[in-house]
Design an enzyme around this catalytic site. Structure first.
Site, mmCIF file in Angstrom:
data_model
loop_
_atom_site.group_PDB
_atom_site.id
_atom_site.type_symbol
_atom_site.label_atom_id
_atom_site.label_comp_id
_atom_site.label_asym_id
_atom_site.label_seq_id
_atom_site.Cartn_x
_atom_site.Cartn_y
_atom_site.Cartn_z
ATOM 1 N N CYS A 74 41.100 60.911 44.991
ATOM 2 C CA CYS A 74 39.929 60.717 44.112
ATOM 3 C C CYS A 74 39.123 61.998 43.922
ATOM 4 C CB CYS A 74 39.038 59.631 44.688
ATOM 5 S SG CYS A 74 39.897 58.086 44.964
ATOM 6 N N CYS A 200 32.457 46.898 45.088
ATOM 7 C CA CYS A 200 33.594 47.790 44.805
ATOM 8 C C CYS A 200 33.463 48.430 43.438
ATOM 9 C CB CYS A 200 34.901 46.997 44.809
ATOM 10 S SG CYS A 200 35.191 46.010 46.284
ATOM 11 N N HIS A 325 35.772 54.403 37.607
ATOM 12 C CA HIS A 325 36.446 55.370 38.474
ATOM 13 C C HIS A 325 37.902 55.593 38.039
ATOM 14 C CE1 HIS A 325 37.561 57.738 41.817
ATOM 15 N NE2 HIS A 325 37.894 56.792 42.662
HETATM 16 N N1 COA Z 1 32.717 45.510 39.791
HETATM 17 C C1 COA Z 1 32.166 44.619 38.955
HETATM 18 N N2 COA Z 1 32.879 43.722 38.234
HETATM 19 C C2 COA Z 1 34.222 43.781 38.375
HETATM 20 C C3 COA Z 1 34.858 44.691 39.225
HETATM 21 C C4 COA Z 1 34.055 45.577 39.944
HETATM 22 N N3 COA Z 1 34.625 46.449 40.767
HETATM 23 N N4 COA Z 1 36.198 44.510 39.152
HETATM 24 C C5 COA Z 1 36.395 43.501 38.273
HETATM 25 N N5 COA Z 1 35.197 43.066 37.806
HETATM 26 C C6 COA Z 1 34.946 41.960 36.901
HETATM 27 C C7 COA Z 1 35.851 41.983 35.695
HETATM 28 O O1 COA Z 1 35.232 42.625 34.605
HETATM 29 C C8 COA Z 1 36.048 40.510 35.429
HETATM 30 O O2 COA Z 1 34.881 40.034 34.767
HETATM 31 P P1 COA Z 1 34.991 38.879 33.639
HETATM 32 O O3 COA Z 1 35.561 37.678 34.346
HETATM 33 O O4 COA Z 1 33.568 38.710 33.174
HETATM 34 O O5 COA Z 1 35.924 39.436 32.609
HETATM 35 C C9 COA Z 1 36.056 39.886 36.808
HETATM 36 O O6 COA Z 1 35.305 40.779 37.639
HETATM 37 C C10 COA Z 1 37.450 39.695 37.395
HETATM 38 O O7 COA Z 1 38.195 40.902 37.159
HETATM 39 P P2 COA Z 1 39.585 41.151 37.830
HETATM 40 O O8 COA Z 1 40.132 42.420 37.261
HETATM 41 O O9 COA Z 1 40.432 39.908 37.730
HETATM 42 O O10 COA Z 1 39.204 41.394 39.361
HETATM 43 P P3 COA Z 1 40.179 41.594 40.549
HETATM 44 O O11 COA Z 1 39.823 40.596 41.585
HETATM 45 O O12 COA Z 1 41.604 41.683 40.110
HETATM 46 O O13 COA Z 1 39.766 43.067 41.080
HETATM 47 C C11 COA Z 1 38.599 44.365 42.715
HETATM 48 C C12 COA Z 1 38.481 43.289 41.618
HETATM 49 C C13 COA Z 1 37.193 44.620 43.261
HETATM 50 C C14 COA Z 1 39.503 43.862 43.836
HETATM 51 C C15 COA Z 1 39.177 45.665 42.090
HETATM 52 O O14 COA Z 1 38.335 46.110 41.052
HETATM 53 C C16 COA Z 1 39.346 46.767 43.125
HETATM 54 O O15 COA Z 1 40.278 46.745 43.936
HETATM 55 N N6 COA Z 1 38.469 47.783 43.116
HETATM 56 C C17 COA Z 1 38.568 48.928 44.033
HETATM 57 C C18 COA Z 1 39.409 50.032 43.411
HETATM 58 C C19 COA Z 1 39.687 51.099 44.418
HETATM 59 O O16 COA Z 1 40.103 50.851 45.544
HETATM 60 N N7 COA Z 1 39.485 52.346 44.018
HETATM 61 C C20 COA Z 1 39.720 53.499 44.892
HETATM 62 C C21 COA Z 1 38.499 53.780 45.631
HETATM 63 S S1 COA Z 1 38.752 54.937 46.946
#
Ligand code: COA
Length: 378
Positions: A74, A200, A325
């Site tokens: 990252c 997240c 991100h």
């Molecule tokens: N923050 C806020 N809203 C989020 C979100 C987040 N991080 N991720 C998804 N959403 C929202 C989507 O817009 C969607 O909204 P909607 O229903 O109104 O359309 C809903 O939540 C579901 O989205 P979805 O993509 O199905 O979520 P998910 O459960 O598959 O993934 C996380 C959610 C948090 C698990 C995923 O975003 C994640 O793993 N994030 C971390 C990424 C990471 O590790 N980056 C590296 C960092 S070192």
């Protein structure tokens, strides 16, 4: 920078949007660029696209210049930027384009599970990947230790998400433009204890770019800002081998280098862009950068000290949490925010006459960190 969010376009087209924004902003033409240093962390795995350096250079009208892709998880584009600064400092080049591009949303054909597995390639191959550790898991463990040592609470963490989502509503290029509340954060599903979904950052697509130039070359630019210091440090990768889990030592080392180069201290920092991949990461980084005492980061966030009208605003852009991100684009996107704020061009989220700011971009298990100090021109 492009808007962060979902983009259907190939990496070279996305990067070109950011690059031409940077050319327009500085008033230069592509042939004036002497080198291209850019970040793309996962394109080999996500899009089967690895030899991107000459592809991007020729796509933006810079055919023939030395071009280099950086890969540092990252922290990828902050590291590309650091090398651009060094190339200019050394006198080898006068004008260098630094930036990054990445696509992480399901537009790549990879959903949350598959993309989580791709990201895990940045964790320790022998010790952490076989144990099933994911990045929400890495930062959850670090944050749990912080909570254990200092009494940081889930409510403190939720306040970070609320602040960054609010700031994101004022940033037209943010992935999310919707506010949230502490209750909604705490009610959202658990991803890796103590993190709820709303703690997240999301998976995002996007690109960012900045022109780095010598004093002389920058004389023709309309409104340049000064790079005062860039620190870069690493730490052992496996969490089990780190000396002090919540300390994020690489951030402390990189900050100390950057502050020394800038001849400044944390007390003189007016605002910060911080790598808040998870809310707990922002709390730990505010302490590692010396903005607050160890253990004071959570209560400071809850007390509003890091809000736009607080004494140390953090992530006025919305941060990774709300702005998004796209790994390889995140580092230089932070520098775009520093630049716009220091120039007084940040629109509705503009801070009150900031003079000096810090950006903190980490990679992997907080094992690579680049810290940059930038100053407004007097
Ligand atoms: N923050 C806020 N809203 C989020 C979100 C987040 N991080 N991720 C998804 N959403 C929202 C989507 O817009 C969607 O909204 P909607 O229903 O109104 O359309 C809903 O939540 C579901 O989205 P979805 O993509 O199905 O979520 P998910 O459960 O598959 O993934 C996380 C959610 C948090 C698990 C995923 O975003 C994640 O793993 N994030 C971390 C990424 C990471 O590790 N980056 C590296 C960092 S070192």
């Amino acid at each position: 920078m492009t808007k962060f969010g979902v983009h259907e376009r190939p990496l070279p087209d996305l990067f070109a949007d950011a690059a031409f924004d940077a050319f327009d902003d500085s008033g230069i033409e592509p042939p004036e660029i002497e080198a291209l240093y850019f970040g793309n962390a996962m394109g080999g795995m996500t899009e089967n696209d690895t030899h991107l350096a000459p592809t991007l250079a020729s796509h933006i009208g810079c055919t023939g210049v030395p071009a280099q892709r950086f890969e540092d998880a990252c922290a990828t584009s902050a590291n590309a930027f650091k090398h651009a600064v060094e190339a200019v400092e050394s006198g080898r080049h006068d004008v260098v384009l630094a930036g990054g591009v990445e696509r992480c949303t399901p537009e790549t054909g990879l959903g949350t599970g598959a993309m989580t597995k791709v990201f895990v390639s940045a964790a320790h191959r022998q010790y952490e990947q076989p144990a099933g550790l994911t990045f929400p898991g890495v930062f959850a463990l670090l944050t749990k230790r912080h909570m254990h040592e200092y009494g940081t609470t889930e409510e403190h963490l939720a306040e970070v998400a609320v602040k960054n989502h609010y700031n994101g509503t004022l940033n037209p290029r943010a992935h999310f433009g919707r506010e949230t509340t502490v209750e909604k954060v705490l009610d959202s599903p658990i991803v890796a204890d103590p993190f709820h979904l709303m703690d997240c950052c999301p998976f995002s697509d996007g690109a960012s770019a900045v022109v780095v130039a010598s004093e002389e070359a920058a004389e023709s630019f309309e409104n340049p800002v000064d790079v005062a210091g860039v620190g870069h440090a690493t730490d052992v990768v496996p969490l089990a081998d780190k000396d002090a889990l919540p300390a994020t030592q690489a951030a402390r080392d990189a900050a100390s280098q950057a502050y020394d180069q800038a001849g400044t201290t944390a007390d003189a920092i007016d605002f910060a862009e911080i790598h808040d991949c998870f809310t707990g990461a922002e709390v730990m980084a505010t302490e590692a950068l010396g903005l607050f005492e160890d253990g004071a980061g959570g209560p400071a966030a809850a007390a509003g000290r890091t809000a736009l009208d607080g004494d140390v605003p953090v992530n006025p852009s919305g941060g990774l949490k709300a702005k998004g991100h796209p790994l390889g684009a995140t580092g230089t996107a932070q520098l775009v925010e520093l630049t716009e704020q220091l120039r007084g061009e940040a629109g509705e989220r503009q801070l009150d006459d900031p003079e000096r700011a810090v950006a903190h971009n980490l990679g992997g298990d907080a094992a690579t960190t680049v810290v940059t100090v930038m100053e407004a021109r007097q």
